[in-house]
Design a protein around this motif. Sequence first.
Motif, PDB file in Angstrom:
ATOM      1  N   LYS A   1       0.653  -1.137   0.367  1.00 39.71           N
ATOM      2  CA  LYS A   1      -0.372   0.023   0.008  1.00 39.71           C
ATOM      3  C   LYS A   1       0.452   0.785   0.108  1.00 39.71           C
ATOM      4  CE  LYS A   1      -3.955  -2.768   2.378  1.00 39.71           C
ATOM      5  NZ  LYS A   1      -4.397  -2.492   3.835  1.00 39.71           N
ATOM      6  N   THR A   2       1.664   1.235  -0.751  1.00 40.02           N
ATOM      7  CA  THR A   2       2.884   2.181  -0.995  1.00 40.02           C
ATOM      8  C   THR A   2       2.602   3.126  -2.197  1.00 40.02           C
ATOM      9  OG1 THR A   2       4.617   1.145   0.311  1.00 40.02           O
ATOM     10  CG2 THR A   2       5.320   3.270  -0.835  1.00 40.02           C
ATOM     11  N   LEU A   3       2.371   4.785  -2.528  1.00 39.83           N
ATOM     12  CA  LEU A   3       2.956   5.093  -3.500  1.00 39.83           C
ATOM     13  C   LEU A   3       4.424   5.898  -3.797  1.00 39.83           C
ATOM     14  CD1 LEU A   3       0.911   6.948  -5.187  1.00 39.83           C
ATOM     15  CD2 LEU A   3       1.335   8.120  -3.759  1.00 39.83           C
ATOM     16  N   ILE A   4       4.360   5.189  -4.568  1.00 38.85           N
ATOM     17  CA  ILE A   4       6.113   6.058  -5.020  1.00 38.85           C
ATOM     18  C   ILE A   4       5.151   7.724  -6.234  1.00 38.85           C
ATOM     19  CG2 ILE A   4       7.946   5.554  -6.888  1.00 38.85           C
ATOM     20  CD1 ILE A   4       6.847   2.085  -6.511  1.00 38.85           C
ATOM     21  N   ALA A   5       5.229   7.654  -5.412  1.00 33.44           N
ATOM     22  CA  ALA A   5       4.983   9.564  -5.762  1.00 33.44           C
ATOM     23  C   ALA A   5       5.648  10.352  -6.687  1.00 33.44           C
ATOM     24  CB  ALA A   5       5.114  10.881  -4.970  1.00 33.44           C
ATOM     25  N   GLY A   6       7.328  10.098  -6.894  1.00 36.90           N
ATOM     26  CA  GLY A   6       8.197  11.007  -7.946  1.00 36.90           C
ATOM     27  C   GLY A   6       7.697  12.254  -7.366  1.00 36.90           C
ATOM     28  N   ASP A   7       8.023  13.276  -8.200  1.00 35.36           N
ATOM     29  CA  ASP A   7       8.071  14.742  -7.938  1.00 35.36           C
ATOM     30  C   ASP A   7       6.210  15.062  -7.854  1.00 35.36           C
ATOM     31  OD1 ASP A   7      10.897  14.107  -7.649  1.00 35.36           O
ATOM     32  OD2 ASP A   7      10.996  15.687  -9.203  1.00 35.36           O
ATOM     33  N   ALA A   8       5.671  14.239  -7.543  1.00 34.09           N
ATOM     34  CA  ALA A   8       4.518  14.570  -7.906  1.00 34.09           C
ATOM     35  C   ALA A   8       4.229  15.329  -5.986  1.00 34.09           C
ATOM     36  CB  ALA A   8       3.154  13.615  -7.644  1.00 34.09           C
ATOM     37  N   LEU A   9       4.322  14.946  -5.258  1.00 32.11           N
ATOM     38  CA  LEU A   9       5.007  15.510  -4.018  1.00 32.11           C
ATOM     39  C   LEU A   9       6.032  15.845  -3.219  1.00 32.11           C
ATOM     40  CD1 LEU A   9       1.664  13.443  -2.823  1.00 32.11           C
ATOM     41  CD2 LEU A   9       1.750  15.720  -2.373  1.00 32.11           C
ATOM     42  N   THR A  10       6.688  16.194  -2.224  1.00 32.12           N
ATOM     43  CA  THR A  10       7.871  16.508  -1.369  1.00 32.12           C
ATOM     44  C   THR A  10       7.552  16.243  -0.354  1.00 32.12           C
ATOM     45  OG1 THR A  10       7.306  17.927  -0.841  1.00 32.12           O
ATOM     46  CG2 THR A  10       8.531  18.515  -2.591  1.00 32.12           C
ATOM     47  N   SER A  11       8.496  15.421   0.892  1.00 32.65           N
ATOM     48  CA  SER A  11       8.749  16.394   2.357  1.00 32.65           C
ATOM     49  C   SER A  11       9.586  16.360   2.943  1.00 32.65           C
ATOM     50  CB  SER A  11       8.399  14.320   2.559  1.00 32.65           C
ATOM     51  OG  SER A  11       9.460  13.687   1.855  1.00 32.65           O
ATOM     52  N   LYS A  12       9.675  16.434   3.694  1.00 31.89           N
ATOM     53  CA  LYS A  12      11.108  17.052   4.273  1.00 31.89           C
ATOM     54  C   LYS A  12      10.205  16.360   5.977  1.00 31.89           C
ATOM     55  CE  LYS A  12      12.909  20.719   6.418  1.00 31.89           C
ATOM     56  NZ  LYS A  12      13.142  22.514   6.708  1.00 31.89           N
ATOM     57  N   ASP A  13      11.251  15.928   6.480  1.00 34.37           N
ATOM     58  CA  ASP A  13      11.367  15.616   7.982  1.00 34.37           C
ATOM     59  C   ASP A  13      10.174  13.825   8.462  1.00 34.37           C
ATOM     60  OD1 ASP A  13      13.663  16.579   8.892  1.00 34.37           O
ATOM     61  OD2 ASP A  13      12.530  18.627   9.386  1.00 34.37           O
TER      62      ASP A  13
ATOM     63  N   PHE B   1      10.556  11.454  -3.866  1.00 33.08           N
ATOM     64  CA  PHE B   1      11.484  11.212  -4.325  1.00 33.08           C
ATOM     65  C   PHE B   1      12.634  12.337  -3.958  1.00 33.08           C
ATOM     66  CE2 PHE B   1      15.247  11.701  -7.513  1.00 33.08           C
ATOM     67  CZ  PHE B   1      15.148  10.905  -7.851  1.00 33.08           C
ATOM     68  N   HIS B   2      12.364  13.092  -3.343  1.00 31.66           N
ATOM     69  CA  HIS B   2      13.015  15.099  -2.127  1.00 31.66           C
ATOM     70  C   HIS B   2      12.067  14.203  -0.857  1.00 31.66           C
ATOM     71  CE1 HIS B   2      15.109  16.042  -6.215  1.00 31.66           C
ATOM     72  NE2 HIS B   2      13.827  15.683  -7.115  1.00 31.66           N
ATOM     73  N   GLY B   3      13.108  13.573  -0.712  1.00 34.99           N
ATOM     74  CA  GLY B   3      12.348  13.805   1.097  1.00 34.99           C
ATOM     75  C   GLY B   3      11.800  12.101   1.745  1.00 34.99           C
ATOM     76  N   GLY B   4      11.334  10.940   0.650  1.00 38.84           N
ATOM     77  CA  GLY B   4      11.701   9.568   1.233  1.00 38.84           C
ATOM     78  C   GLY B   4      10.593   9.484   1.465  1.00 38.84           C
TER      79      GLY B   4
END
Length: 227
Positions: free
Chosen positions: A155-167, A202-205
Amino acid sequence: MVQMGAGITTIQLGAANNSNPFIPTILWDDKDVILIDTGIPGQLEQIRAAFQELPVPFEKLTKIIITHQDMDHIGSLPALIQAFGDQIQVYAHEKAVPYLAGEIPLVKSNRTAPPVKVDVILQDGDMLPFAGGIQVIYSPGHTPDHTSYYHIPSKTLIAGDALTSKDGVLQSYNPIYTPDQDTALASISKFQKLELDAIITFHGGLCTDNLQERLQEIITAGPVVNQ
């Protein structure tokens, strides 16, 4: 993030500025080892080294799936193809094919990429029978060809750059590099239909907390003002 002989994890590649690492995803099953996105040019050896920490060997890599045309996602693709030859199949959405083939310039740099043949051309909604099942989710806005991937068992979305994340907190796309924000927000709304235990940006993990709530907050907030 492992289930029924199929696995999913991430690796970390040093970014050009060393402050924002790239986070490709690795999936595997008994037959295939799959890499989603390849970092910038010159990162083949970093990818090889990262595999040493995984339960699957780099030498067993069989498939590379591309989220979109940006150079931090396709940069080491030609080197990987050269290293593996016919052992590797390249998968990408149909909108990405002319960019990867070097037929039209990349959107962000206006340069043509070193030409690569896409072996399997994907469309929205396709189901890939690897690692327990992967659903193709066309998610343009960041680029016209941007595509995300949903790993069904975890149940994991590999979002590429459609989203980012921080911490570990899910964030919206980066507005500086997302020219069509309205389309990007419409793409994010598609993710709300998924049952989500994790999202990998992809940017943030990796993100695992309050995912649907964060998606709704991102959509409600609307277009992001450039900082």
